[in-house]
Motif scaffolding. Sequence first.
Motif, PDB file in Angstrom:
ATOM      1  N   GLU A 131      -7.225 -11.185  -1.497  1.00  0.00           N
ATOM      2  CA  GLU A 131      -6.146 -10.699  -0.645  1.00  0.00           C
ATOM      3  C   GLU A 131      -5.931 -11.665   0.505  1.00  0.00           C
ATOM      4  OE1 GLU A 131      -8.060  -7.520   2.437  1.00  0.00           O
ATOM      5  OE2 GLU A 131      -7.820  -6.823   0.380  1.00  0.00           O
ATOM      6  N   THR A 182      -1.355 -10.709   5.962  1.00  0.00           N
ATOM      7  CA  THR A 182       0.008 -11.131   6.308  1.00  0.00           C
ATOM      8  C   THR A 182       0.428 -10.638   7.684  1.00  0.00           C
ATOM      9  OG1 THR A 182       0.960  -9.216   5.181  1.00  0.00           O
ATOM     10  CG2 THR A 182       0.717 -11.244   3.889  1.00  0.00           C
ATOM     11  N   GLU A 220      -1.910  -8.572   1.310  1.00  0.00           N
ATOM     12  CA  GLU A 220      -1.352  -8.511  -0.032  1.00  0.00           C
ATOM     13  C   GLU A 220      -2.371  -9.061  -1.010  1.00  0.00           C
ATOM     14  OE1 GLU A 220       2.556 -10.126  -0.530  1.00  0.00           O
ATOM     15  OE2 GLU A 220       3.321  -9.033   1.213  1.00  0.00           O
ATOM     16  N   LEU A 243       3.651  -6.802  -6.855  1.00  0.00           N
ATOM     17  CA  LEU A 243       3.338  -6.719  -5.433  1.00  0.00           C
ATOM     18  C   LEU A 243       2.351  -5.574  -5.249  1.00  0.00           C
ATOM     19  CD1 LEU A 243       3.918  -7.345  -2.353  1.00  0.00           C
ATOM     20  CD2 LEU A 243       5.584  -5.484  -2.486  1.00  0.00           C
ATOM     21  N   ARG A 284       0.546  -4.338  -1.795  1.00  0.00           N
ATOM     22  CA  ARG A 284       0.364  -4.552  -0.364  1.00  0.00           C
ATOM     23  C   ARG A 284      -0.447  -3.397   0.206  1.00  0.00           C
ATOM     24  NH1 ARG A 284       5.732  -4.790   1.415  1.00  0.00           N
ATOM     25  NH2 ARG A 284       5.710  -7.003   0.881  1.00  0.00           N
ATOM     26  N   TYR A 302       3.862  -0.944  -3.474  1.00  0.00           N
ATOM     27  CA  TYR A 302       3.751  -1.722  -4.702  1.00  0.00           C
ATOM     28  C   TYR A 302       5.082  -1.885  -5.419  1.00  0.00           C
ATOM     29  CZ  TYR A 302       3.899   2.805  -7.093  1.00  0.00           C
ATOM     30  OH  TYR A 302       4.281   4.038  -7.543  1.00  0.00           O
TER      31      TYR A 302
END
Length: 157
Positions: A70, A73, A85, A98, A100, A121
């Motif tokens: 991961e 961010t 993420e 995705l 997150r 997601y």
Amino acid sequence: MHGEVSNDVEVGVTMDKVWDIYGSLKLAKVSGELLAGMVDKIEILEGDGGVGTKMKATFPPGSGFDYTIEKYTTLDHEKHLKVAEIIEGGPLKLGFSLYRVLIETIEKDADSAIIRSTIQYEIDDEFAANACFATTAPLDALAVKIGEYLREKKADA
């Protein structure tokens, strides 16, 4: 397809103490200790805990995933919000494009905080059945353990 799941865990510890762990690299160290059996190893691949930090979690055989990487961010110390993420492994192998993870610490009162875990997601339509794997359960388990850990530290002091 996209979605979001979220859950709150109340811990009987001040928000500042909780954020001291979640808002720093202490989270990697404490997570590895508190989730022994669920996580084999957590290692920082790069960074100092701020935005851009990359962390790898390796899981035991039979746990469903072999590893995840991961990347942080967002790290907002004013809002007590950390966003990461998944950039490799784990849910991405199930068709998620995705995945997150948002962790927010919220002050409930002077002696208690809420740890809100959210998964955002996106998943390819052909893998839509795998959307059920988007869960806050491991994050909730960690939140409970961190609350217990901090209360024990307070009792020992």
